[in-house]
Scaffold this active site. Structure first.
Site, PDB file in Angstrom:
ATOM      1  N   HIS A 251       9.985  26.746  37.843  1.00  0.00           N
ATOM      2  CA  HIS A 251      10.334  25.916  38.774  1.00  0.00           C
ATOM      3  C   HIS A 251      11.067  24.658  38.928  1.00  0.00           C
ATOM      4  CE1 HIS A 251       8.511  22.322  35.790  1.00  0.00           C
ATOM      5  NE2 HIS A 251       9.592  21.477  36.901  1.00  0.00           N
TER       6      HIS A 251
ATOM      7  N   ASP B 182       5.290  29.916  33.276  1.00  0.00           N
ATOM      8  CA  ASP B 182       6.409  28.147  33.939  1.00  0.00           C
ATOM      9  C   ASP B 182       7.949  28.376  33.001  1.00  0.00           C
ATOM     10  OD1 ASP B 182       7.887  26.377  35.515  1.00  0.00           O
ATOM     11  OD2 ASP B 182       6.688  25.136  34.847  1.00  0.00           O
TER      12      ASP B 182
ATOM     13  N   SER C  62      12.453  18.383  33.344  1.00  0.00           N
ATOM     14  CA  SER C  62      11.159  19.351  32.833  1.00  0.00           C
ATOM     15  C   SER C  62      12.010  19.856  32.300  1.00  0.00           C
ATOM     16  CB  SER C  62      11.080  19.910  34.679  1.00  0.00           C
ATOM     17  OG  SER C  62      10.164  19.116  35.237  1.00  0.00           O
TER      18      SER C  62
END
Length: 398
Positions: free
Chosen positions: A144, A174, A248
């Protein structure tokens, strides 16, 4: 009288000694720098796992201090140079149309091409983190972070900036693999998921809010978290180490500075850390990286079945006194499962030697099987256990 004199002498001597100590500590502190080692002996750090170390660095990281603090300092020293900042941009995004653009008067005044004066195009920028995992410049991050990006730039810990290309992505976990052309990069060392226990200390390293490389301390709060509806395949490490936007794709490391997870998501109603963060475990990270580096994609096992958890209705229908396992609701005609003898209504108890506690566990175990391999499926059918030999297929791309 004698006791009073003795007491006064003792007090004066003690005061004199303390005065001498404080004077030496202030003017010649190096004379007594090792006294705490004599009073408080401590365990030395094993540096066998760290390459290219020298005596100066060893002395720096083995100074007497609380054991946990020393280990975190070493972990940060080893891991932080391997974590990078990932900057992405996405072009040709159309901004919301301004109401003035539909005004008939303005259109008549400026002509039919009035909207060309305000095309409404904008650039979207985002940031995240990544981890250098090979000397060839491979970097692991979250899918993402780089999804739909037109340009990806990576900033290394030493200040260098490099353009990155996407080697492969895996939206179902992901994860994504990038590659840069750079030399003299420090790579992270992989740990093992099986070595983690609830309560183990960890560091989360990344670039929160774009402020720069940051390490936050926490513990492993839980293992095997799933059913969070974040990814298709979920087996998260939960931690209370602060994870915020920009973290992230960053590293979750143990006290030896080894990678144990990739920071991915948080549970929060504010968008900031509230002490509930989730990381993809390193074993899954290694599997995805190996597949993408070799094939450019991830190859997963597939049986062509539609499983579901055993609820009260299914348990009553089949007269079950347990809820573990997964119920086969449907099968793909001529799929691997159907060819191997699976039937609708079967309850899968084990895949090879791995217990299947629920549907999420079943999907994860099957996905880890190699396409073309043989798998032994233990099912409960009509109250009896049966062993089925199934040839595993390859999961189609979603």
């Amino acid at each position: 009288m004698f006791l009073k004199t003795l007491w006064l002498t003792f007090c004066q001597l003690t005061t004199a000694l303390l005065a001498v100590f404080f004077i030496v500590a202030s003017l010649k502190p190096h004379w007594i720098k090792n006294i705490d080692k004599l009073l408080f002996p401590s365990t030395q750090v094993d540096f066998n796992a760290r390459d290219n170390s020298n005596d100066v660095e060893k002395q720096r990281y083995t100074e007497v201090q609380p054991l946990s603090q020393r280990n975190f300092r070493l972990a940060a020293h080893l891991a932080m140079p391997t974590v990078v900042h990932v900057f992405t941009s996405q072009n040709n995004l159309r901004a919301p149309k301004h109401p003035f653009l539909s005004d008939p008067f303005l259109k008549r005044f400026f002509g039919k091409d009035f909207e060309l004066f305000y095309p409404g195009l904008k650039e979207k920028n985002s940031l995240g983190s990544g981890v250098i995992v090979s000397e060839n410049g491979h970097i692991i991050t979250n899918n993402h972070v780089i999804d739909k990006a037109d340009m990806i730039e990576v900033a290394l810990a030493d200040g260098r900036k490099e353009r990155a290309e996407i080697i492969g992505t895996d939206p179902e976990t992901d994860l994504a693999v990038l590659k840069i052309n750079a030399n003299k990069m420090q790579i992270i060392k992989f740990g093992e998921t099986k070595s983690l226990y609830v309560g183990d200390p960890v560091l989360a390293i990344g670039n929160p809010f774009g402020v720069g490389q940051t390490a936050t301390q926490g513990i492993v709060s839980a293992l095997g978290r799933n059913e969070l509806n974040i990814n298709t395949f979920e087996n998260f490490i939960q931690t209370d180490a602060a994870i915020n936007p920009g973290n992230s794709g960053g590293a979750l490391v143990d006290i030896q500075g080894k990678l144990v997870g990739i920071n991915t998501a948080i549970y929060s109603q504010t968008g900031s850390s509230v002490g509930i963060g989730f990381a993809i475990p390193v074993d899954l990270v290694k599997q995805v990286f190996s597949n993408i580096a070799t094939y450019g994609r991830v190859k997963r096992g597939y049986l062509g079945v539609q499983p579901t958890d055993i609820d009260r209705r299914i348990a009553e229908k089949l007269d079950l006194n347990f809820s573990e396992g997964t119920y086969i609701k449907k099968l793909l005609a001529k799929g691997p499962g159907a060819k191997g003898g699976l039937l609708p209504g079967d309850i899968v108890l084990r895949v090879n030697n791995t217990e299947v506690k629920n549907t999420q566990k079943f999907l994860l175990v099957v996905s880890n099987l190699s396409p073309g391999s043989k798998a032994t499926i233990t099912v409960l059918r009509n109250g009896e256990e049966k062993l089925l030999q199934v040839t595993v297929g390859e999961r189609p791309k979603t």
